[in-house]
Design a protein around this motif. Sequence first.
Motif, PDB file in Angstrom:
ATOM      1  N   ASN A   1       4.616  -1.909  -8.115  1.00 24.49           N
ATOM      2  CA  ASN A   1       5.700  -1.322  -7.720  1.00 24.49           C
ATOM      3  C   ASN A   1       6.474  -0.400  -8.539  1.00 24.49           C
ATOM      4  N   LEU A   2       6.766  -0.984  -9.938  1.00 20.74           N
ATOM      5  CA  LEU A   2       7.590  -0.252 -10.961  1.00 20.74           C
ATOM      6  C   LEU A   2       6.686   1.054 -11.288  1.00 20.74           C
ATOM      7  N   ALA A   3       5.339   0.751 -11.469  1.00 21.78           N
ATOM      8  CA  ALA A   3       4.505   1.909 -11.812  1.00 21.78           C
ATOM      9  C   ALA A   3       4.525   3.188 -10.498  1.00 21.78           C
ATOM     10  N   GLY A   4       4.889   2.641  -9.297  1.00 18.96           N
ATOM     11  CA  GLY A   4       4.851   3.646  -8.362  1.00 18.96           C
ATOM     12  C   GLY A   4       3.218   3.986  -7.640  1.00 18.96           C
ATOM     13  N   LEU A   5       2.619   2.741  -7.701  1.00 23.57           N
ATOM     14  CA  LEU A   5       1.245   2.870  -7.225  1.00 23.57           C
ATOM     15  C   LEU A   5       1.228   2.365  -6.014  1.00 23.57           C
ATOM     16  N   PRO A   6       0.437   2.990  -4.873  1.00 23.40           N
ATOM     17  CA  PRO A   6       0.280   2.696  -3.679  1.00 23.40           C
ATOM     18  C   PRO A   6      -0.410   1.117  -3.669  1.00 23.40           C
ATOM     19  N   GLY A   7      -0.296   0.075  -2.758  1.00 26.12           N
ATOM     20  CA  GLY A   7      -0.845  -1.139  -2.989  1.00 26.12           C
ATOM     21  C   GLY A   7      -0.885  -1.779  -1.493  1.00 26.12           C
ATOM     22  N   MET A   8      -1.754  -2.650  -1.105  1.00 24.86           N
ATOM     23  CA  MET A   8      -1.548  -3.242   0.266  1.00 24.86           C
ATOM     24  C   MET A   8      -2.513  -4.547  -0.015  1.00 24.86           C
ATOM     25  N   SER A   9      -2.188  -5.559   0.936  1.00 20.79           N
ATOM     26  CA  SER A   9      -3.315  -6.383   0.767  1.00 20.79           C
ATOM     27  C   SER A   9      -3.886  -6.648   2.464  1.00 20.79           C
ATOM     28  N   VAL A  10      -5.050  -7.368   2.279  1.00 19.18           N
ATOM     29  CA  VAL A  10      -5.745  -7.603   3.432  1.00 19.18           C
ATOM     30  C   VAL A  10      -6.055  -8.922   3.535  1.00 19.18           C
TER      31      VAL A  10
ATOM     32  N   ASN B   1      -4.380   4.773  -7.482  1.00 29.94           N
ATOM     33  CA  ASN B   1      -4.075   5.691  -8.342  1.00 29.94           C
ATOM     34  C   ASN B   1      -2.850   6.208  -7.597  1.00 29.94           C
ATOM     35  N   ALA B   2      -1.885   6.756  -8.233  1.00 32.86           N
ATOM     36  CA  ALA B   2      -0.577   7.385  -7.691  1.00 32.86           C
ATOM     37  C   ALA B   2      -1.201   8.465  -6.706  1.00 32.86           C
ATOM     38  N   PHE B   3      -0.672   8.680  -5.265  1.00 31.38           N
ATOM     39  CA  PHE B   3      -0.673   9.264  -4.597  1.00 31.38           C
ATOM     40  C   PHE B   3      -2.320   9.631  -4.050  1.00 31.38           C
ATOM     41  N   ASP B   4      -2.977   8.373  -4.018  1.00 29.60           N
ATOM     42  CA  ASP B   4      -4.492   8.204  -3.751  1.00 29.60           C
ATOM     43  C   ASP B   4      -4.336   7.238  -2.635  1.00 29.60           C
ATOM     44  N   GLU B   5      -3.309   7.292  -1.612  1.00 32.16           N
ATOM     45  CA  GLU B   5      -3.316   6.208  -0.436  1.00 32.16           C
ATOM     46  C   GLU B   5      -4.560   6.328   0.361  1.00 32.16           C
ATOM     47  N   GLN B   6      -5.169   7.379   0.516  1.00 30.61           N
ATOM     48  CA  GLN B   6      -6.239   7.717   1.511  1.00 30.61           C
ATOM     49  C   GLN B   6      -7.512   6.947   0.829  1.00 30.61           C
ATOM     50  N   ASN B   7      -7.622   6.735  -0.492  1.00 33.84           N
ATOM     51  CA  ASN B   7      -8.700   6.052  -0.882  1.00 33.84           C
ATOM     52  C   ASN B   7      -8.539   4.623  -0.893  1.00 33.84           C
ATOM     53  N   MET B   8      -7.492   4.025  -1.200  1.00 29.19           N
ATOM     54  CA  MET B   8      -7.042   2.861  -0.749  1.00 29.19           C
ATOM     55  C   MET B   8      -7.163   2.177   0.337  1.00 29.19           C
ATOM     56  N   LEU B   9      -6.767   3.273   1.347  1.00 29.19           N
ATOM     57  CA  LEU B   9      -6.815   2.572   3.092  1.00 29.19           C
ATOM     58  C   LEU B   9      -8.403   2.628   3.225  1.00 29.19           C
ATOM     59  N   SER B  10      -8.978   3.588   2.778  1.00 32.30           N
ATOM     60  CA  SER B  10     -10.683   3.753   3.202  1.00 32.30           C
ATOM     61  C   SER B  10     -11.390   2.465   2.605  1.00 32.30           C
ATOM     62  N   CYS B  11     -11.051   1.940   1.468  1.00 27.20           N
ATOM     63  CA  CYS B  11     -11.493   1.005   0.587  1.00 27.20           C
ATOM     64  C   CYS B  11     -11.196  -0.425   1.422  1.00 27.20           C
ATOM     65  N   ALA B  12      -9.947  -0.649   1.953  1.00 18.48           N
ATOM     66  CA  ALA B  12      -9.547  -1.852   2.568  1.00 18.48           C
ATOM     67  C   ALA B  12     -10.023  -1.867   3.966  1.00 18.48           C
ATOM     68  N   TYR B  13     -10.209  -0.580   4.619  1.00 23.11           N
ATOM     69  CA  TYR B  13     -10.889  -0.574   5.844  1.00 23.11           C
ATOM     70  C   TYR B  13     -12.631  -0.942   5.754  1.00 23.11           C
ATOM     71  N   ALA B  14     -13.048  -0.545   4.859  1.00 21.55           N
ATOM     72  CA  ALA B  14     -14.472  -0.487   4.572  1.00 21.55           C
ATOM     73  C   ALA B  14     -14.745  -2.301   4.487  1.00 21.55           C
ATOM     74  N   TYR B  15     -13.802  -2.750   3.627  1.00 16.08           N
ATOM     75  CA  TYR B  15     -13.840  -4.229   3.414  1.00 16.08           C
ATOM     76  C   TYR B  15     -13.481  -5.020   4.642  1.00 16.08           C
ATOM     77  N   GLU B  16     -12.414  -4.670   5.237  1.00 20.27           N
ATOM     78  CA  GLU B  16     -12.328  -5.319   6.432  1.00 20.27           C
ATOM     79  C   GLU B  16     -13.600  -5.179   7.486  1.00 20.27           C
TER      80      GLU B  16
END
Length: 66
Positions: A12-21, A39-54
């Motif tokens: 949070n302090l680094a300003g990085l997007p994060g989520m848990s599944v 990485n900063a401003f890379d929400e789409q990649n994070m969401l894609s990875c989380a979706y693929a995992y789920e």
Amino acid sequence: MYLNDIFTINVNLAGLPGMSVPCGFNKEGLPIGLQFIANAFDEQNMLSCAYAYEQNAGVCPKHPAL
């Protein structure tokens, strides 16, 4: 209250997007989460990875025994 966020405050302090599944249950039947951080401003990649995992982990339809 600080200890409740001990594993997320640095992100949070680094300003990085994060989520848990959900990723399973422990031996007591309590849910366990997997945290994705991008990485900063890379929400789409994070969401894609989380979706693929789920989609491939098969955890979402399961619920803890009550």
